[in-house]
Enzyme design. Structure first.
Site, PDB file in Angstrom:
ATOM      1  N   HIS A  60      -7.155   0.639  -1.358  1.00 30.27           N
ATOM      2  CA  HIS A  60      -6.330  -0.020  -1.679  1.00 30.27           C
ATOM      3  C   HIS A  60      -7.014  -0.922  -1.509  1.00 30.27           C
ATOM      4  O   HIS A  60      -7.911  -1.798  -0.606  1.00 30.27           O
ATOM      5  CB  HIS A  60      -4.836  -0.439  -0.873  1.00 30.27           C
ATOM      6  CG  HIS A  60      -4.098  -1.092  -1.616  1.00 30.27           C
ATOM      7  ND1 HIS A  60      -3.171  -2.029  -1.324  1.00 30.27           N
ATOM      8  CD2 HIS A  60      -4.298  -2.043  -2.931  1.00 30.27           C
ATOM      9  CE1 HIS A  60      -1.973  -1.880  -2.246  1.00 30.27           C
ATOM     10  NE2 HIS A  60      -3.686  -2.298  -3.140  1.00 30.27           N
ATOM     11  N   GLU A  92       1.409   9.744  -5.962  1.00 30.64           N
ATOM     12  CA  GLU A  92       1.430  11.383  -5.226  1.00 30.64           C
ATOM     13  C   GLU A  92       2.587  11.588  -6.858  1.00 30.64           C
ATOM     14  O   GLU A  92       2.129  12.107  -7.246  1.00 30.64           O
ATOM     15  CB  GLU A  92       2.583  11.000  -4.603  1.00 30.64           C
ATOM     16  CG  GLU A  92       1.913  10.529  -2.780  1.00 30.64           C
ATOM     17  CD  GLU A  92       2.629  11.687  -1.745  1.00 30.64           C
ATOM     18  OE1 GLU A  92       2.908  12.360  -2.134  1.00 30.64           O
ATOM     19  OE2 GLU A  92       2.258  10.923  -0.629  1.00 30.64           O
ATOM     20  N   THR A 139       1.054  -1.191   0.307  1.00 32.51           N
ATOM     21  CA  THR A 139       0.073  -0.480  -0.245  1.00 32.51           C
ATOM     22  C   THR A 139       0.521   0.968   0.434  1.00 32.51           C
ATOM     23  O   THR A 139       0.556   2.552  -0.960  1.00 32.51           O
ATOM     24  CB  THR A 139      -0.998  -0.046   0.969  1.00 32.51           C
ATOM     25  OG1 THR A 139      -1.657  -1.321   1.021  1.00 32.51           O
ATOM     26  CG2 THR A 139      -1.910   1.241   0.969  1.00 32.51           C
TER      27      THR A 139
END
Length: 140
Positions: free
Chosen positions: A77, A51, A43
């Protein structure tokens, strides 16, 4: 009088702009390297990829004295990706709130949507930000 910090005005033209990156899951990306024995995409790595996609949206839209920093994630996730999977990560700039840039982020691996949510970045003055970092402690 207090003024609210604002993102550069020309950044508003980037609202609606998107970027997509791809990444092949490697051994170094797996949860096994994060204290979990599973050979699936970790994750933290998936969040980092979102990002990177968000930073790609911004591209050269910032002044040279500014940079963005990650501020928040509100993402799920949703499914595992295994070694060798190609994960496609998408980010779209949805809004600008002062100095906060809000992105919708998603990712898929060809079988399933593996990430869905929101990522927020903040525009900061690079020199000022770096000057406020604590000094590194050298190992003795």
């Amino acid at each position: 009088m207090t003024t609210q910090a604002q993102a550069p005005q020309d950044m508003h033209a980037l609202i609606g702009r998107s970027a997509t990156i791809t990444h092949v899951v490697k051994e170094a990306d797996t949860a096994a390297n994060w204290g979990n024995e599973l050979p699936v995409l970790a994750t933290p790595v998936l969040l980092w990829l979102s990002e990177i996609a968000a930073m790609e949206v911004i591209g050269s839209g910032l002044s040279p004295r500014d940079m963005t920093v990650g501020l928040a994630h509100d993402s799920a996730h949703q499914a595992p990706s295994v070694l060798g999977d190609t994960v496609t990560v998408h980010a779209e700039l949805r809004s600008i709130e002062g100095k906060k840039l809000v992105f919708n982020v998603s990712a898929s691996d060809g079988r399933a949507t593996v990430l869905a949510g929101r990522h927020t970045r903040a525009v900061v003055d690079k020199e000022r930000f770096v000057s406020r970092l604590p000094a590194s402690k050298s190992a003795h």
